[in-house]
Design an enzyme around this catalytic site. Structure first.
Site, mmCIF file in Angstrom:
data_model
loop_
_atom_site.group_PDB
_atom_site.id
_atom_site.type_symbol
_atom_site.label_atom_id
_atom_site.label_comp_id
_atom_site.label_asym_id
_atom_site.label_seq_id
_atom_site.Cartn_x
_atom_site.Cartn_y
_atom_site.Cartn_z
ATOM 1 N N ASN A 10 35.963 40.834 34.980
ATOM 2 C CA ASN A 10 36.230 42.034 34.204
ATOM 3 C C ASN A 10 35.681 41.761 32.804
ATOM 4 O OD1 ASN A 10 37.308 44.089 32.685
ATOM 5 N ND2 ASN A 10 39.454 43.482 32.981
ATOM 6 N N LYS A 12 35.560 43.628 30.281
ATOM 7 C CA LYS A 12 36.303 44.328 29.221
ATOM 8 C C LYS A 12 35.323 44.963 28.222
ATOM 9 C CE LYS A 12 40.218 41.333 30.123
ATOM 10 N NZ LYS A 12 41.407 40.650 29.645
ATOM 11 N N HIS A 95 45.064 47.883 34.970
ATOM 12 C CA HIS A 95 44.976 46.645 34.186
ATOM 13 C C HIS A 95 46.052 46.658 33.094
ATOM 14 C CE1 HIS A 95 43.531 43.500 31.538
ATOM 15 N NE2 HIS A 95 42.935 43.021 32.603
ATOM 16 N N GLU A 97 45.992 45.925 30.115
ATOM 17 C CA GLU A 97 45.584 46.507 28.827
ATOM 18 C C GLU A 97 45.638 48.036 28.885
ATOM 19 O OE1 GLU A 97 42.008 44.157 28.677
ATOM 20 O OE2 GLU A 97 43.298 42.395 28.493
ATOM 21 N N GLU A 167 48.202 39.510 37.374
ATOM 22 C CA GLU A 167 47.801 39.050 36.055
ATOM 23 C C GLU A 167 49.021 39.041 35.133
ATOM 24 O OE1 GLU A 167 43.203 39.839 35.681
ATOM 25 O OE2 GLU A 167 44.347 41.401 34.676
ATOM 26 N N GLY A 173 44.026 36.133 28.180
ATOM 27 C CA GLY A 173 43.326 35.909 26.920
ATOM 28 C C GLY A 173 44.078 34.987 25.969
ATOM 29 N N GLY A 234 38.515 37.195 33.002
ATOM 30 C CA GLY A 234 38.116 37.872 31.772
ATOM 31 C C GLY A 234 37.131 37.008 30.997
HETATM 32 P P1 13P Z 1 41.271 36.284 30.667
HETATM 33 O O1 13P Z 1 40.602 35.548 31.812
HETATM 34 O O2 13P Z 1 40.404 36.424 29.465
HETATM 35 O O3 13P Z 1 42.626 35.735 30.381
HETATM 36 O O4 13P Z 1 41.499 37.800 31.189
HETATM 37 C C1 13P Z 1 42.071 38.018 32.429
HETATM 38 C C2 13P Z 1 41.983 39.468 32.728
HETATM 39 O O5 13P Z 1 42.660 40.270 32.121
HETATM 40 C C3 13P Z 1 41.041 39.912 33.764
HETATM 41 O O6 13P Z 1 41.224 41.248 34.095
#
Ligand code: 13P
Length: 250
Positions: A10, A12, A95, A97, A167, A173, A234
């Site tokens: 992803n 983002k 997701h 977010e 997740e 992140g 991510g």
């Molecule tokens: P990170 O791998 O940056 O922690 O993000 C995970 C994520 O949200 C994938 O959708």
């Protein structure tokens, strides 16, 4: 044949069109002999360009979100038909977010899930608890509710096109990864929910990815867990050097 994993990136809101094309070109080369299932999800603005690059490769094209509605006065939204028109095969929905920054609730996410499936897209449905919920001992309950409500009304046949991604919000992140044992416990609990909603065969077949600071250094022990069938990556998905080793761990 050994176990097949599903490894997805992803991207983002990180990559301009030129950067996206360059990364996609690198991944087509790097993954061409890979034996797992792969997906990359660029920003809407790069989908068209990336679609041209990965056409005919073993990498699926994913989108990061989609509108609940098919057409009309929804300024700023992107429809399922627009995604299909560009060659998108998978859509990431729910997701964290989207849930926590943009206030998407289970009902809205469920509407998107059903529309995407009705239109023939695969869905990667994200679930996961916040730190507060985990500390209150509610991780399994939150994931169960998100799974049940997110999949409400989805037929057993359509479950073949659904992947779940666990997740934990506190691991995204942040550099904090769930321990393989903690992640495994939630994955097993979610698989039980699927068995209860559908049947054991559906539960056995559903792919449940882990996401949250997954990287080359920790992916192996996560992927070794019985109920962890892949990863939704991510940060480590933004470079060939970090995504390729995850894709090729097995
Ligand atoms: P990170 O791998 O940056 O922690 O993000 C995970 C994520 O949200 C994938 O959708």
């Amino acid at each position: 044949m050994g176990r097949q994993y599903y490894i997805a990136a992803n991207w983002k809101m990180n990559m301009l069109k030129g950067e996206s094309v360059e990364l996609a070109q690198g991944l087509v080369k790097a993954l061409k002999d890979g034996k797992n299932k792969y997906m990359i999800a660029p920003s809407f603005t790069s989908l068209d360009a990336v679609a041209q690059v990965i056409k005919g490769s073993n990498i699926l094209l994913g989108a990061q979100n989609m509108c609940t509605e098919e057409k009309g006065a929804y300024t700023g939204e992107v429809s399922v038909h627009m995604l299909k028109d560009l060659g998108v095969q998978v859509v990431i929905l729910g997701h964290s977010e989207r849930r926590h920054i943009y206030g998407e609730d289970n009902e809205m996410i469920n509407k998107k899930v059903k529309l995407a499936l009705a239109e023939g897209l695969e869905v990667d449905l994200c679930i996961g608890e916040t730190l507060e919920e985990r500390e209150a001992g509610k991780a399994d309950a939150v994931c169960e509710e998100q799974t049940r409500k997110g999949l409400a009304g989805v037929s057993k046949a359509d479950m073949a096109k659904v992947t779940l991604a666990y997740e934990p919000v506190w691991a995204i992140g942040t550099g904090k990864t769930a321990t393989p044992e903690d992640a495994q416990a939630v994955h097993a609990a979610v698989r039980k929910v699927i068995a209860d909603m559908y049947d054991q065969a559906t539960a056995d077949a559903v792919i449940i990815q882990y996401g949250g600071s997954m990287k080359p250094a920790n992916c192996q022990e996560l992927l070794n867990q019985k109920d962890i069938d892949g990863g939704l990556i991510g940060g480590a998905g933004l470079k060939v050097e970090t995504f390729e080793p995850i894709c090729k761990t097995y």
